[in-house]
Each structure stands twice: as C-alpha cells, then as structure tokens.
Design an enzyme around this catalytic site. Structure first.
Site, short mmCIF file in Angstrom:
data_model
loop_
_atom_site.label_atom_id
_atom_site.label_comp_id
_atom_site.label_asym_id
_atom_site.label_seq_id
_atom_site.Cartn_x
_atom_site.Cartn_y
_atom_site.Cartn_z
N LYS A 50 -9.99 6.10 2.63
CA LYS A 50 -8.69 5.45 2.70
C LYS A 50 -8.64 4.51 3.69
O LYS A 50 -9.41 4.54 4.89
CB LYS A 50 -7.44 6.30 2.52
N TYR A 276 2.12 -9.20 32.66
CA TYR A 276 3.32 -9.29 32.14
C TYR A 276 4.30 -8.10 32.73
O TYR A 276 3.79 -6.83 32.80
CB TYR A 276 3.34 -9.34 30.79
C1 PLP Z 1 -5.87 11.24 4.61
C2 PLP Z 1 -6.03 12.34 3.80
C3 PLP Z 1 -6.86 13.59 3.93
C4 PLP Z 1 -7.93 13.32 5.15
O1 PLP Z 1 -7.05 13.82 6.25
P1 PLP Z 1 -7.91 14.00 7.77
O2 PLP Z 1 -6.74 14.51 8.56
O3 PLP Z 1 -8.30 12.43 8.30
O4 PLP Z 1 -8.89 14.76 7.71
C5 PLP Z 1 -6.93 14.48 3.09
N1 PLP Z 1 -6.07 14.66 2.11
C6 PLP Z 1 -5.08 13.73 1.78
C7 PLP Z 1 -4.34 13.78 0.61
C8 PLP Z 1 -4.93 12.64 2.66
O5 PLP Z 1 -3.89 11.69 2.54
#
Ligand code: PLP
Length: 381
Positions: A50, A276
C-alpha cells in the site's frame, strides 16, 4: 546540473527482506513440528505494498516481491497497476470496496476483498460478477478500527457463505488486525478473541502484520486443512515495526537510501545562530555544511539538532531547524568535507530511517511514505 538529491530503491533488498521473512516463518514451522508434533507449515505471504509500496514505488514493489504469494494494498488504481504490469498472483484489497462500482474492477482484475462492514456485504449481495469474488471477512478483535464486532461476526460470516452458495463469493477467509503486536501488551488478548469467535469456521486465516510475523510467527502457521496468510509491510522495506529492536537485528536491509550533497559551507564564530529561528547557536568557532534536502523532499521538519546524518562516510548531526529545501550539518567530525561532499540522510550508507524518525518523534513508516514526488528515483537491481 539537477539539484543533487536522489533516492535509490534497491529491488534486491526488497527480495532479500521477503526471503528473510520466509525463512523466519519456515523456522517457526519447523520448531512447532518439533515441540507439539502437530504438522505445521509456513504461511503464505501477502507482501503489503500500500501507499506506493511504502514510498518505494509500486513497480519496484512488484519487482522486489516477485516471489511473494500475494500482494496487498488499498487502492484500486495500485491494484490495477500491479495486474497491468504482469502480476498474476492474488491481490488483496485491505479495506475492501468503497462503492459498488469497485466490485466490477475486483471482478475484472481478480482482486480479493476484505469485507469489514454490513454495507460491503450489501454491495456484494447486489453484485453479479462473472466469477465468484474471494473475500476475507474481518473481525474487530479489539482495535476498534475496521471489522465486525465479535457479536456480529458469526452472522456476517454466514452471510458471506450464503453469497458463496449463490456463486457471488468464492473463498471466504477470516481475518483480523493487531493493535499492539509491537508493544509489551502483545497479541494474546486479541488472538484469544479471534480464536473464540472464528475458531470453528472454515476457510483461510490472516492475522499477522510485520510485528506479529516477526515476534509471534508460531500463531501464523498453517495447519492441515487451514491455510494461513501473513501480511508483513514495513519489515519488507528493511525498517523495524519495533521501538526496541532495529531492522538489522532481524537481518533486514534498508531498501530506500536518500542521498544528497553539501551545497555550501559556513565558518561560524561563537554566538552565530543557524537557520530559521536561530535554534542552534555555536558556542565556539566551527564549520557547518548546508545540504540540499529539506522538508519539501520528505525529510522531517521535526528532526532537530542531533539527528544522525552521514557526511562523506562519517556520522555527524543535523543542526537547527530543517528548512523547506535545505538543512545544516555539523562538519566538526569531517573537516575535509566541502561543497559536493556526499550526504546520506537514511539508508544503506546512512543512519537507519528508524533512527531519523525517532529523532523526529515519529516512526520509519511515516518517513518512507512521505518521500516527496520531487525527489528523483533511481532503481538499483
Ligand atoms: C498496513 C497493514 C499491514 C502491514 O503492516 P506493517 O506494520 O507495515 O507490517 C497489515 N495488515 C493491514 C490490514 C494493514 O493495513
């Protein structure tokens, strides 16, 4: 000459990390067979890609995770990109469909959907897919984010089985997500709820993210008649899901390396302020470098003085406030570094992304995902 910043994505590091996770699961399966005698096998792996493969690029993710058993993501456009780039294995939509039209794409591109709500079951009931759609019915075992409540799960699962008998739904799996797999609380409570609520039901299961996969691989094992899938994300990119254990300790390699160069140097006198707000004030004469990287590149603005950074192979520190396009570094440990000296912000030859994140009060996930569009990407094999 273009601005000297770039990010390198190592496809071989992605493949390496997947192999590390696979090995870890196989070891857990072998250990389980030795201790409880019950046949257990390593689960299948959904590589979670994702958010454009956690900022590494969907195409790089598909290439690096070519040996995964499936790919998991949220966005239909990303799923379609995977199919069109030639990925023929399973694809899981982690939040399922958002509107009825999405089911047409799920049908056309053979996408497996999470079903976490009654509304999604209603959408499925009205769908007329050419082929049955595979689903995972999600239980909210205690995180209170997505999923059917324990008291509503049996009915939701039964409805999915009914849609299966009507030819709308194919495989019906069971799934949940842990809120504290990385923390001392662990997974025991949520796992107990999952087992109590879904225990006798048929179909594959999927419960573990990276933290649970690394720390509790034994709970993810497949058993005779019960297929199992893990869903690791962050560890596949060579970052750690844990505050108390770094990625290297698991044999994981960083897949993203953010690099730039020194574009100016300054000789400061005692009392001179940097950047800054003048947050860093020299207490003695010193030399500093100005690096072509700022928060518009995705470097965290909250990374203050002391954040680790590597200049010409030597670890030093960020000074003062990060600007939009630049940040300042202490050149005291690298007196020979001048304009053009290479800077590693995070990655193979720099600090880990998790160290930078910690200095900025966040987690490596956020920095990887927030890498800015304007940073040119190089893909290394
Ligand atoms: C993002 C996600 C994962 C992976 O999580 P990590 O902590 O990056 O391993 C697994 N399951 C679901 C439903 C997620 O949204």
């Amino acid at each position: 000459m273009p601005r000297p910043i770039s990010v390198t994505i190592s496809v071989s590091a992605l493949a390496h990390n997947l192999a590390v996770v696979r090995h870890h699961l196989r070891q857990a399966a072998a250990a389980a067979a030795n201790t409880d005698g019950a046949p257990a096998t390593a689960p299948s792996i959904w590589a979670v890609i994702k958010a454009h493969a956690y900022g590494h690029g969907t195409a790089q993710g598909v290439q690096g995770f070519a040996k995964a058993d499936g790919l998991a993501m949220l966005d239909l456009a990303e799923a379609i990109e995977c199919r069109e780039s030639g990925w023929t294995g399973p694809i899981l939509l982690l939040e399922g469909c958002f509107e009825p039209a999405d089911l047409d794409y799920a049908d056309r591109y053979r996408l497996t959907s999470v079903v976490h709500s009654a509304e999604q079951l209603d959408m499925l009931a009205r769908a007329r897919p050419a082929r049955p759609l595979d689903v995972f019915v999600k239980l909210d075992s205690g995180m209170h984010r997505l999923g059917f409540a324990p008291g509503a799960y049996a009915a939701a699962h039964a409805r999915a089985l009914e849609l299966h008998s009507q030819g709308i739904v194919g495989t019906v799996g069971r799934m949940t997500h842990f809120a504290n797999a990385d923390a001392p609380d662990g997974v025991a409570e949520q796992l107990g709820v999952f087992q109590r609520v879904t225990g006798g039901l048929p179909g594959p299961v999927s419960i573990c993210n990276s933290a649970a996969t690394l720390r509790y691989p034994e709970i993810a094992l497949a058993r005779p008649g019960m297929a199992s899938w893990v869903r690791p994300g962050i560890c596949l990119y060579g970052a750690s899901p844990f505050a108390d254990a770094n990625a290297a300790s698991f044999g994981l390699k960083p897949a993203m390396s953010l690099r730039s160069r020194i574009i100016a140097t300054q000789d400061l006198q005692a009392g001179d302020a940097v950047g800054y707000g003048g947050l860093y004030v020299a207490d003695a004469p010193m030399r500093i470098g100005v690096v072509a990287c700022g928060y518009a590149d995705g470097y965290p603005r909250h990374a203050g003085t002391g954040t680790p950074i590597v200049v010409a192979g030597t670890r030093t520190r960020v000074l003062g406030r990060v600007s939009m396009d630049m940040l300042a570094v202490d050149l005291t440990p690298v007196p020979q570094a001048g304009v053009g000296a290479p800077v590693s912000l995070w990655g193979v030859d720099g600090p880990s992304v998790d160290e930078v994140a910690q200095a900025a009060g966040t987690i490596g996930y956020e920095l990887l995902c927030a890498l800015a569009q304007r940073v040119p990407v190089r893909t290394a094999s």
